[in-house]
Design a protein around this motif. Sequence first.
Motif, PDB file in Angstrom:
ATOM      1  N   LEU A 707       0.861  -1.124  -0.075  1.00  0.00           N
ATOM      2  CA  LEU A 707       0.054  -0.003   0.215  1.00  0.00           C
ATOM      3  C   LEU A 707       0.943   1.588   0.108  1.00  0.00           C
ATOM      4  CD1 LEU A 707      -2.625  -1.030   2.979  1.00  0.00           C
ATOM      5  CD2 LEU A 707      -2.678  -1.392   0.462  1.00  0.00           C
ATOM      6  N   PRO A 708       0.547   2.029  -0.871  1.00  0.00           N
ATOM      7  CA  PRO A 708       1.239   3.427  -1.003  1.00  0.00           C
ATOM      8  C   PRO A 708       0.992   4.661   0.220  1.00  0.00           C
ATOM      9  CG  PRO A 708      -0.263   3.566  -2.336  1.00  0.00           C
ATOM     10  CD  PRO A 708      -0.505   2.366  -1.884  1.00  0.00           C
ATOM     11  N   PHE A 709       2.019   5.167   0.502  1.00  0.00           N
ATOM     12  CA  PHE A 709       1.738   6.596   1.195  1.00  0.00           C
ATOM     13  C   PHE A 709       2.553   7.559   0.642  1.00  0.00           C
ATOM     14  CE2 PHE A 709       4.583   3.895   3.733  1.00  0.00           C
ATOM     15  CZ  PHE A 709       5.428   4.705   4.439  1.00  0.00           C
ATOM     16  N   TRP A 710       1.765   8.643   0.836  1.00  0.00           N
ATOM     17  CA  TRP A 710       2.448   9.907   0.064  1.00  0.00           C
ATOM     18  C   TRP A 710       2.799  10.905   0.871  1.00  0.00           C
ATOM     19  CZ3 TRP A 710      -1.702   7.262  -1.365  1.00  0.00           C
ATOM     20  CH2 TRP A 710      -1.810   6.570  -2.423  1.00  0.00           C
ATOM     21  N   VAL A 716       6.302   8.095  -0.894  1.00  0.00           N
ATOM     22  CA  VAL A 716       7.490   8.328   0.091  1.00  0.00           C
ATOM     23  C   VAL A 716       7.729   6.787   0.645  1.00  0.00           C
ATOM     24  CG1 VAL A 716       7.588  10.781   0.118  1.00  0.00           C
ATOM     25  CG2 VAL A 716       6.295   9.336   1.889  1.00  0.00           C
ATOM     26  N   GLY A 717       6.554   5.782   0.634  1.00  0.00           N
ATOM     27  CA  GLY A 717       6.851   4.569   1.055  1.00  0.00           C
ATOM     28  C   GLY A 717       5.849   3.556   0.802  1.00  0.00           C
ATOM     29  N   TRP A 718       6.078   2.359   1.246  1.00  0.00           N
ATOM     30  CA  TRP A 718       5.017   1.380   0.860  1.00  0.00           C
ATOM     31  C   TRP A 718       4.983   0.308   1.895  1.00  0.00           C
ATOM     32  CZ3 TRP A 718       2.481   1.202  -3.926  1.00  0.00           C
ATOM     33  CH2 TRP A 718       3.143   2.097  -4.927  1.00  0.00           C
ATOM     34  N   THR A 719       3.683   0.008   2.309  1.00  0.00           N
ATOM     35  CA  THR A 719       3.218  -0.706   3.510  1.00  0.00           C
ATOM     36  C   THR A 719       2.829  -2.184   3.172  1.00  0.00           C
ATOM     37  OG1 THR A 719       2.755   1.059   4.699  1.00  0.00           O
ATOM     38  CG2 THR A 719       1.909  -0.796   5.753  1.00  0.00           C
TER      39      THR A 719
END
Length: 852
Positions: A707-710, A716-719
Amino acid sequence: MAQRREGDAMIDEMRRLLAAVPRWLRARPLTVAVVILLIAANVLVRVLDQVLGTSLRTDLSSVSAMQTTTGRALCVPASMLISDRWMLVVVHVLLTLVLLGVAERRLGWLRALVGLIVAGLGGTAIGMLLLLAGLHVNEMWSLSLAAQASSMMWAPLTGVLLAATGVMNVFWRRRVRTVGYSVLIALLLFGATPGHLYALLAAVIGQLLGMWWGRDRHVHVVGRSSHHEARVLLATLVAVLGVGPVLTVFSAVPLGPLAPLGLLLGEGDIDISGSGPNSDHLARCLASDQLTGCLHEFSVARVSTISGIVVTILPTLLLLVSAYGILRGRRVAAWMAIGINLAYSLLSLWYFLIGPFLIGGLSLNHHHGIGEITFVLLASALAPLVVSALLVGGLRHLQLRPSRRRLIGAITASLGTFALLSALYLVVGVVRPGDFTPQTSFGALLADLPERFLPAGFLGLTRPGFLPAGALSGTIYHWMGPLTWLVVIVSSISLLQVVPPRSERAARAKVDDLLLKGGRSLSFMATWPHNTYWFSSTGRVGIAYRASHGVALTVGEPFGAENEIDAATLEFVRFCDDHALVPVFYSVHDHCRDLLAAHGWSSQPVGLESVIDPVHWQTKGKRWQDVRTAINRAKREGVTDRLSVFADLSLATQLQIKAISEEWVSEKALPEMGFTLGGVEQLRDRRVRLLLAENEDGQVLAVTSWLPFWRDGRVVGWTLDFMRRHPDSSNGVMEFLIARMAERLQEEGEAESMSLSAAPLAGLDEDDGSALSRLLAAISGALEPVYGFRSLFFFKRKFQPEEQQISVVYPDASALSSIALAVTEAYVPGMRLDQLVTSLRRSEATSDVSPS
């Protein structure tokens, strides 16, 4: 250029498929041998018939149960190979390639051969013995079918296919058995040929064989289904049994809603205009009280117009619409299917038993009593009752409800049309009674009214009180039923279009926009179903939460403009206070916890999030030995990774992922968790990336979702969220995928963080004796045997992550019981309070026992 590349890709795909054909055939020697035997046998009997003037093709293509008593029992195996027409030979070959090909791949050629012979011959032999036994006691169904010659081709193929389900994974086992038995039961109930009985019995024998062969896999245990898979199975059941009545059109023993259509197709002298050679006979039947000898004419009269055919078919179409709605998760579709199936059962009993025999005094065949007919009709009415019961039990898998406005509109349109046309029919009949033959009365019109809306098949044993003689009366008489059913179907289709309200669609769009501005590792879960959204007064910060038991339980922390997060958090607290909700911030990091702690709030750790820095990723050193071993093993075994999104995967790959997930779900004693753990449905978002491990044959061994976060519009990252592995995959495949994702992010150079997420309710402080801590420990203890959160927590430590504490933050201890219920409802929907208390007591009893 783009079109040329697409054309080249299609050519490459065709070449790949053609290259795979020889490999497919080499892996299925029995299937190839049976196909060659089928073709050779059919060619041989036709050549012998031409040369010797024999009738082998006709004699061997089908055998009846009665013929086996006259020395033709040895012809039964031959009838499984010989077909009377070349078209049937082609169908037989195609079915063999598909069904036997699938079974042989799972069973191997030897077991597949045993399944063909034992199930095919066993089912046919038992079926023939049952028909002969029924014939001996003058049983009505056996009297009709014992002398009927039937093709035997279905029995061995269905038998071996059902045998193969014993070694299939749970995904395909459920689908094959559900579709297989639904089709076979529908064929038997509505098609009524001996071959259908033999095939059903062969399927049962085959399944028993498969359960024996797969006994070490425990496949006979009924496991839990995911919501999506349960909907697929229910929709399939409704659709197959809904289409079943169509088979009565072609049945030798027609009995069902569409049975009179078979009379039309079988009678060459029936005139749709109603003025054919049988019209005089029909007039004499209407003028007298005679029923026996007139039923054929009455049935034909009811479907001798376009409107009669339409009103007979439309209820089946409505069932198909309901099946589609069930597949899409619409609860109202299930209630529609339940209503139709219950109506079918009740109408069958009334119009085939109670009305004609118990009330109307219709004479019976001297061979049969009312008890035997009652038994047959109750058995035929049982199938829709079973479907209705299964649909009631599966309502929990159908979460989508229509808006109140759409529901009221559909009901108003349907009932309004029914009432308007019924009133018009009664008025015309009263004002112009001479337009009917014989002349009618208000009482007769009222008694006839329900029959205007029923499929003609239900009226096969009843006489019409009158028929229309004028143009106006004929139009209303014939078309009031079809028009009402059409309105019902159109209203139902509109009702199944569960479109979120404009406010909800706007809220979801705003959530997507705010996530781009900024969020943390769990923020993307705000886009999942069942969340409610709150936005700050500036509209630049959002919070997703779930309201239950008077608690607003947030899904992570606020997201949006970073410089307004703190103010929005406190504003949300005031919002909850104004709406009599207890705000509880769940799975939040230190900043949110410290902000609320400064205002006197309490907190409790609920897990540790494992975070990796992909920029500095490396696997050197002794502590990384397990990860390096997994990577090296994957390379040796030819395992590769593929990064994609779900929608871009081929259908075959998507089905493999669903099958792996369904196998995982079936092993759980509790339903899928949709709070902080996603399922297959959450993979469909194109923003979610999938990393798959595949072997050289394209088989999916494991799959992970990210899952992306911005921040400021930039990822800026992936979960890590979804983790599933094939039960037959080698150890270390999941370590391989996580390591490869870190390497890929390092190569891309954009991500600042890679979160392995937090194992829910793992890593709790065991020394904390607070009430909430004990409650969370009780929930964790109840879920641990099912989901293994602690095992997952220690698994993630292999990657040497930075561990960040996540907490639940709440205003005061007075609402702990409500908070515990809200957390339980979020993780395990439907868990009752007494179950939670029992888990808590067990947890406390365990903690009170000190080791000796």
